[in-house]
Write an enzyme that holds these catalytic residues in place. Structure first.
Site, PDB file in Angstrom:
ATOM      1  N   ARG A   1       0.792  -1.262   0.000  1.00  0.00           N
ATOM      2  CA  ARG A   1       0.000   0.000   0.000  1.00  0.00           C
ATOM      3  C   ARG A   1       0.808   1.288   0.000  1.00  0.00           C
ATOM      4  O   ARG A   1       0.219   2.368   0.122  1.00  0.00           O
ATOM      5  CB  ARG A   1      -0.958   0.040   1.208  1.00  0.00           C
ATOM      6  CG  ARG A   1      -1.778  -1.228   1.455  1.00  0.00           C
ATOM      7  CD  ARG A   1      -2.572  -1.625   0.242  1.00  0.00           C
ATOM      8  NE  ARG A   1      -3.610  -2.613   0.553  1.00  0.00           N
ATOM      9  CZ  ARG A   1      -4.190  -3.367  -0.366  1.00  0.00           C
ATOM     10  NH1 ARG A   1      -3.836  -3.255  -1.648  1.00  0.00           N
ATOM     11  NH2 ARG A   1      -5.119  -4.224  -0.042  1.00  0.00           N
TER      12      ARG A   1
ATOM     13  N   ASN B   1      -0.266  -2.428  -7.612  1.00  0.00           N
ATOM     14  CA  ASN B   1      -1.537  -1.684  -7.507  1.00  0.00           C
ATOM     15  C   ASN B   1      -1.554  -0.722  -6.323  1.00  0.00           C
ATOM     16  O   ASN B   1      -2.469  -0.717  -5.513  1.00  0.00           O
ATOM     17  CB  ASN B   1      -2.741  -2.640  -7.460  1.00  0.00           C
ATOM     18  CG  ASN B   1      -2.703  -3.591  -6.277  1.00  0.00           C
ATOM     19  OD1 ASN B   1      -1.636  -3.905  -5.756  1.00  0.00           O
ATOM     20  ND2 ASN B   1      -3.858  -4.061  -5.855  1.00  0.00           N
TER      21      ASN B   1
ATOM     22  N   HIS C   1      -3.023 -12.085 -12.374  1.00  0.00           N
ATOM     23  CA  HIS C   1      -4.248 -12.377 -11.628  1.00  0.00           C
ATOM     24  C   HIS C   1      -5.248 -12.925 -12.638  1.00  0.00           C
ATOM     25  O   HIS C   1      -5.595 -12.257 -13.594  1.00  0.00           O
ATOM     26  CB  HIS C   1      -4.787 -11.088 -10.999  1.00  0.00           C
ATOM     27  CG  HIS C   1      -5.995 -11.313 -10.156  1.00  0.00           C
ATOM     28  ND1 HIS C   1      -5.994 -11.140  -8.794  1.00  0.00           N
ATOM     29  CD2 HIS C   1      -7.245 -11.724 -10.471  1.00  0.00           C
ATOM     30  CE1 HIS C   1      -7.183 -11.436  -8.308  1.00  0.00           C
ATOM     31  NE2 HIS C   1      -7.970 -11.782  -9.314  1.00  0.00           N
TER      32      HIS C   1
ATOM     33  N   ASP D   1      -0.180 -13.153  -0.480  1.00  0.00           N
ATOM     34  CA  ASP D   1      -1.105 -12.162  -1.045  1.00  0.00           C
ATOM     35  C   ASP D   1      -1.595 -11.197   0.048  1.00  0.00           C
ATOM     36  O   ASP D   1      -2.747 -10.746   0.008  1.00  0.00           O
ATOM     37  CB  ASP D   1      -2.293 -12.855  -1.736  1.00  0.00           C
ATOM     38  CG  ASP D   1      -3.004 -11.930  -2.728  1.00  0.00           C
ATOM     39  OD1 ASP D   1      -2.542 -10.799  -2.937  1.00  0.00           O
ATOM     40  OD2 ASP D   1      -4.043 -12.348  -3.280  1.00  0.00           O
TER      41      ASP D   1
ATOM     42  N   HIS E   1      -6.789  -4.106   4.435  1.00  0.00           N
ATOM     43  CA  HIS E   1      -7.754  -3.003   4.394  1.00  0.00           C
ATOM     44  C   HIS E   1      -8.132  -2.731   5.846  1.00  0.00           C
ATOM     45  O   HIS E   1      -8.047  -3.639   6.690  1.00  0.00           O
ATOM     46  CB  HIS E   1      -9.011  -3.399   3.611  1.00  0.00           C
ATOM     47  CG  HIS E   1      -8.751  -3.747   2.182  1.00  0.00           C
ATOM     48  ND1 HIS E   1      -8.530  -2.800   1.211  1.00  0.00           N
ATOM     49  CD2 HIS E   1      -8.667  -4.954   1.563  1.00  0.00           C
ATOM     50  CE1 HIS E   1      -8.331  -3.408   0.045  1.00  0.00           C
ATOM     51  NE2 HIS E   1      -8.395  -4.710   0.229  1.00  0.00           N
TER      52      HIS E   1
END
Ligand code: DOR
Ligand code: ZN
Length: 460
Positions: free
Chosen positions: A62, A92, A174, A298, A302
């Protein structure tokens, strides 16, 4: 400074052996060094096991841009506690890691903040082929052929053909077929419970997309690694594909299934979704027979606030990096696998799959990235004790047997548990506490050597 780790049972490439390991200047100087060798510090480790540090080749940390969920400092404290000494991170973030400049920026940020070694994938977009062709300092290319957290979907066939044909870095993807996912979603009116997540992102979506990407890898003879395999059906497709294609399983797909939605709801909402108990068993079987070579987490944190939103607003992803080794050591204790297999899946194979130089094994000359574990320690995972910034674990309340007690990165201690056996009288006294981190340690950029060929060509 020479440190002797004395009396541990070591997991060596040749198997288990009770022997001493000498480290100096960040490297393993010798295994079973001659008696009388000069030593500055002795770590007494009788009754403990010494493993190569875990390499987690699939995490989402993140940083930059989403640092309310996690950042490199909190993530790598979690790594240190979990025995993870190297991570490879996905693109990402915000901004997305889709150019060489952004890759360089992320590497610079990591060099300031990381307690463990790091590497970063470069992500595919619809328009960055030249960047992908010219990128260096990266383990490989990540393509979101199925959509997930972020906005990185690349499922246009012409673009995929060119990426597989014209780039040389290893590719990972993915894989969940968008058309199937959308049709499933429409068929159940969008979904309203977390269990609907597994109906929308079902086995067919995974299998169709994997078949499509394997076809690309074969036609273009392009080295490919399949991340987060979630179904037994996908492992069938991995038969006889050795050399060109490798694959990984994640703890949540090994240990959770659709029966867990009732208890855990969005905490086990992941992409790909968790599947059935038969899929759990199929993934274990594939690890045992070599169709899957790697266990990676993985790790995708959050906040609980984000996770508490009703489905489908709740985001997909869960944190795992600080508990993954303990989960696998507990599996050894439960008779699901051997300690040597855990080291193969979490240390040795990731180094080989991603061509990481000098890591993944306890052998003279390799980096002193090591983890000492106590196979008898029973400890309960508690949200309040998690180092990840999101502050929760789907395994909260679970008691596991087998835990890391000390972790070294390049010969320096990054984690040491308070209950570690006492040091020898001649070693410097340090205030060991559970969660003691040496903030002065900084990891380094992992080195990749993609000239060595495919995974199996590098097997001794
Ligand atoms: O569940 C997931 N979360 N799967 C992914 O592929 C991405 C990840 C994230 O970044 O949140
Ligand atoms: Zn991921």
């Amino acid at each position: 400074m020479r440190t002797l780790i004395s009396g541990a049972t070591c997991v060596l490439p040749s198997g288990l052996a009770r022997t001493d390991v000498l480290i100096e200047d960040g490297r393993i100087l010798g295994v079973d060094p001659p008696a009388g060798a000069r030593v500055d510090e002795t770590i007494r480790a009788e009754g403990l096991h010494l493993l190569p540090g875990v390499i987690d080749p699939h995490v989402h940390f993140r940083d930059p841009g989403l640092t309310h969920k996690e950042d490199f400092r909190t993530a790598t404290r979690a790594c240190a506690k979990g025995g993870v000494t190297t991570f490879l991170e996905m693109p990402n973030t915000q901004p997305e890691t889709i150019t060489r400049d952004r890759l360089a920026e992320k590497l610079a940020l990591a060099s300031e903040k990381c307690l463990v070694n790091y590497g970063f994938y470069i992500g595919a977009s619809l328009h960055n082929l030249d960047e992908l062709k010219q990128a260096t300092r990266t383990p490989g290319i990540k393509i979101f052929v199925g959509s997930s957290t972020g906005d990185m979907l690349v499922d246009d066939q012409a673009t995929l053909e060119r990426i597989f044909a014209e780039t040389t870095l290893p590719i990972t993807a993915h894989c969940e077929d968008e058309t199937t996912v959308r049709a499933n979603r429409d068929a159940i009116g969008g979904g309203s419970t977390h269990a609907d997540h597994s109906r929308i992102r079902d086995e067919r979506a995974a299998v169709i997309c994997v078949q499509r990407v394997f076809d690309l890898a074969y036609r273009h003879r392009h080295r490919f690694h399949l991340v987060h395999v979630s179904t037994a059906a996908e492992t069938e497709l991995l038969r006889d594909h050795r050399g060109l294609i490798t694959g990984e399983a994640c703890p949540h797909h090994l240990f959770f299934n659709v029966d867990d939605y009732e208890r855990l709801g969005s905490l086990v909402q992941m992409n790909p979704s968790i599947k059935t108990a038969a899929d759990n068993a199929g993934l274990w079987q594939a690890l045992h027979d070599g169709r899957l070579q790697v266990v990676a987490t993985d790790h995708a944190p959050h906040t609980l606030e984000e996770k508490r939103q009703p489905y489908p607003k709740s985001p997909s992803g869960l944190p795992a990096v600080e508990n993954s080794l303990a989960l696998m050591l507990d599996s050894v204790q439960r008779g699901l696998c051997s300690l040597e297999q855990v080291v193969s899946w979490m240390c040795d194979a990731p180094a080989r799959v991603w061509d990481i130089v000098n890591k993944g094994r306890i052998t003279a000359g390799h980096d002193a990235d090591l983890v000492l574990v106590d196979l008898n320690r029973r400890q309960t995972i508690r949200n309040a004790e998690q180092q990840t910034k999101c502050g929760w674990s789907p395994w909260d309340g679970t008691t596991l047997t087998g835990w890391p007690v000390r972790t070294w990165v390049l010969g320096q201690t990054v984690f040491c548990d308070e209950d570690l056996q006492p040091s020898a009288p001649d070693s410097p006294v340090r205030p060991f506490q559970r969660g003691h981190y040496d903030e002065t340690v900084r990891g380094t950029e992992a080195q990749f050597d993609h000239t060595r060929g495919g995974y199996w060509q590098t097997m001794d």
